[in-house]
Design a protein around this motif. Structure first.
Motif, short mmCIF file in Angstrom:
data_model
loop_
_atom_site.label_atom_id
_atom_site.label_comp_id
_atom_site.label_asym_id
_atom_site.label_seq_id
_atom_site.Cartn_x
_atom_site.Cartn_y
_atom_site.Cartn_z
N CYS A 154 -5.43 4.26 3.59
CA CYS A 154 -4.29 3.67 4.31
C CYS A 154 -4.31 4.50 5.43
N CYS A 156 -2.87 7.51 1.16
CA CYS A 156 -4.25 7.86 0.74
C CYS A 156 -5.26 7.93 1.89
N CYS A 199 -6.12 0.31 -0.33
CA CYS A 199 -5.45 1.36 -0.77
C CYS A 199 -5.67 1.59 -2.01
N GLN A 227 -5.43 -0.39 4.69
CA GLN A 227 -4.45 -0.67 3.61
C GLN A 227 -4.78 -1.54 2.69
N PRO A 246 0.82 -1.35 -0.02
CA PRO A 246 0.05 -0.04 0.01
C PRO A 246 0.83 1.32 0.05
N CYS A 247 0.23 2.53 -0.32
CA CYS A 247 0.93 3.60 -0.41
C CYS A 247 1.02 4.38 1.09
N ASP A 248 0.37 4.01 2.00
CA ASP A 248 0.48 4.23 3.44
C ASP A 248 0.23 6.09 3.34
#
Ligand code: ZN
Ligand code: ZN
Length: 373
Positions: free
Chosen positions: A120, A117, A128, A125, A113-115
Motif C-alpha cells: 500500500c 502495509c 495489499c 494497494q 486495502p489497509c493503506d
C-alpha cells in the motif's frame, strides 16, 4: 418470520429493522457447482458498517470460475456467501458512520486495502497484504465492512441505474489494466478476447483515444466488439491470426500495446507476437496455477518488449471507473444483456457453465426485489 409489524408508530431503529426482516434469502456456495438459495439471518451493521438492500447484483467470470472450482484462494472456504458486484440502498447505518445515511444509493466495492502495509505504501494497494474482501451480493441484504465503507463505497447520483453502478468493480480492474500499459491517445491497442472483460477493455481504450484492434473467436463477437469500440476486428478462424493482426497495425510493426483477456497459453503467446518492438503486453487473463507458456527470448530481448500482468483494482481506479459510468461515457446498458430474479441465480450459473459459445450474453443483472421498470 416476524409478524406484520411494519408501519406501526414510534418503533426504534432496532425494532424497525428486526421487525422488517430478521431473515432473508441469499445464494450460498457450498462447493463445486453447488450453489444453494437459503434463508439466512439478515446482516446487521456493526460500528463503522452499513447494511444495504441489494438493488442489483451482476454475474461475473470470476464468480463462474469460483463456482466451477468450488473455492477461491482469496475468499473464505465454503459455505460462502456468493457474488461480489452490486449496488444498493442503505438500510442500516452503523455507529460512527458519518458519510452515509439511510436511503442513500451506493455502490460498495468488493475489497478495500489497509493503506499501511509494504505494498500500500508503494501505491500498489491492489496487492495489499491485508486486502479485505466482501462477498454475498446475490442476496436481499449485504453487510459492508467498515474499511470498505470508509474507502470504497461511492454515492450514486440520481438517474444512474443501480445495475450500471454495479459495473464499477470489473471496470475498475480494466481501468487499472489500461493505465498500467501507459498507452497514449493515438496508440494502437490489440485486445485479445471478447468476453465481458475484453469488451470493457476495448471500450475504455476507445474512450481513451486508442485505435483498437479486437481479436475474437465467433462471428457474433465481431459486431459486439465493434459496438464496444473496436475499429478493426480479426477472427481467430483466419489461417495466421498473428500475421492478420500485425497487418492491421501501422507499418505492420505490431501494436503499441496488447491486452490478453482470454487466459490460455496460446493467446498469451500470440500477445507477445503481436506487439511491436518497444511495446508492452499486459496479460490480463489469469490461467490456472501451474500453467506455463513458451516465449522467444531473442525477440523479447532485442525487441525491448515489456511484459506485465495486472490484478484487481485500487481505490483510485474504482473512482475513475465510477466516473466513466455515472458520466454516461461508458455504455453500461450494452454490457448488461440479461435480467433475472434472485431465485434464478443457481440456474443462471448452471447455464453459464454449460454455455459453449454462440451466446451473446455479457452480464446478467440480478434484481432481488424484482426488475425495475
Ligand atoms: Zn467481478
Ligand atoms: Zn495494505
Amino acid at each position: 418470520m416476524p409478524d406484520q409489524g411494519t408501519g406501526t408508530l414510534n418503533l426504534s431503529q432496532d425494532e424497525k429493522i428486526e421487525g422488517m426482516a430478521s431473515e432473508m434469502t441469499a445464494a450460498v456456495l457450498y462447493g463445486r457447482e453447488d450453489l444453494r438459495l437459503e434463508r439466512v439471518e439478515t446482516p446487521r451493521a456493526g460500528a463503522g458498517e452499513l447494511v444495504l438492500r441489494v438493488g442489483a447484483a451482476l454475474t461475473c467470470g470470476t464468480d463462474l470460475k469460483v463456482y466451477r472450482r468450488g473455492y477461491h484462494a482469496m475468499m473464505l472456504t465454503p459455505p460462502i456467501p456468493f457474488g461480489h458486484e452490486m449496488a444498493g440502498v442503505v438500510t442500516e447505518v452503523g455507529e460512527d458512520v458519518t458519510g452515509f445515511r439511510e436511503g442513500d444509493r451506493v455502490v460498495a466495492l468488493n475489497s478495500a486495502p489497509c493503506d499501511e502495509c509494504f505494498f500500500c505504501r508503494r501505491g500498489q494497494q491492489n496487492l495489499c497484504e491485508d486486502l479485505i474482501f466482501n462477498n454475498g451480493a446475490y442476496a436481499e441484504y449485504i453487510r459492508i465492512p467498515a474499511r470498505i465503507v470508509e474507502k470504497n463505497t461511492l454515492l450514486i447520483p440520481d438517474g444512474v441505474p443501480l445495475e450500471h453502478a454495479a459495473l464499477t468493480e470489473p471496470l475498475a480492474c480494466v481501468v487499472r489494466g489500461l493505465e498500467e500499459t501507459g498507452a497514449a491517445p493515438g496508440d494502437t491497442m490489440v485486445v485479445i478476447g471478447a468476453g465481458p472483460i475484453g469488451l470493457m477493455f476495448m471500450h475504455v481504450a476507445e474512450l481513451a483515444g486508442m485505435e483498437v484492434i479486437a481479436v475474437v473467436k465467433r462471428d457474433d463477437q465481431v459486431e459486439t466488439a465493434k459496438l464496444f469500440g473496436a475499429a478493426q476486428v480479426v477472427q481467430t478462424t483466419v489461417e495466421d491470426v498473428v500475421a492478420a493482426t500485425r497487418a492491421l497495425t501501422p507499418g505492420c510493426r505490431g501494436a503499441d500495446a496488447v491486452i490478453e483477456a482470454v487466459a490460455t497459453p496460446a493467446t498469451w503467446e500470440w500477445a507477445v507476437d503481436m506487439v511491436r518492438k518497444g511495446g508492452i503486453v499486459n496479460f490480463f487473463g489469469g490461467p490456472p496455477s501451474g500453467t506455463t507458456v513458451a516465449l522467444d527470448t531473442n525477440r523479447l530481448h532485442y525487441g525491448d518488449i515489456t511484459l506485465k500482468a495486472s490484478f484487481h483494482h485500487t481505490p483510485s481506479t474504482c473512482r475513475t471507473a465510477f466516473e466513466l459510468i455515472v458520466s454516461g461515457r461508458f455504455r453500461a446498458a450494452e454490457a448488461i444483456t440479461g435480467r433475472a430474479r434472485l431465485d434464478e441465480v443457481p440456474e443462471i450459473f448452471r447455464q453459464m457453465l454449460r454455455r459453449t459459445g454462440g451466446s451473446r450474453e455479457i452480464k446478467t443483472a440480478v434484481f432481488p426485489e424484482g426488475a425495475p421498470r
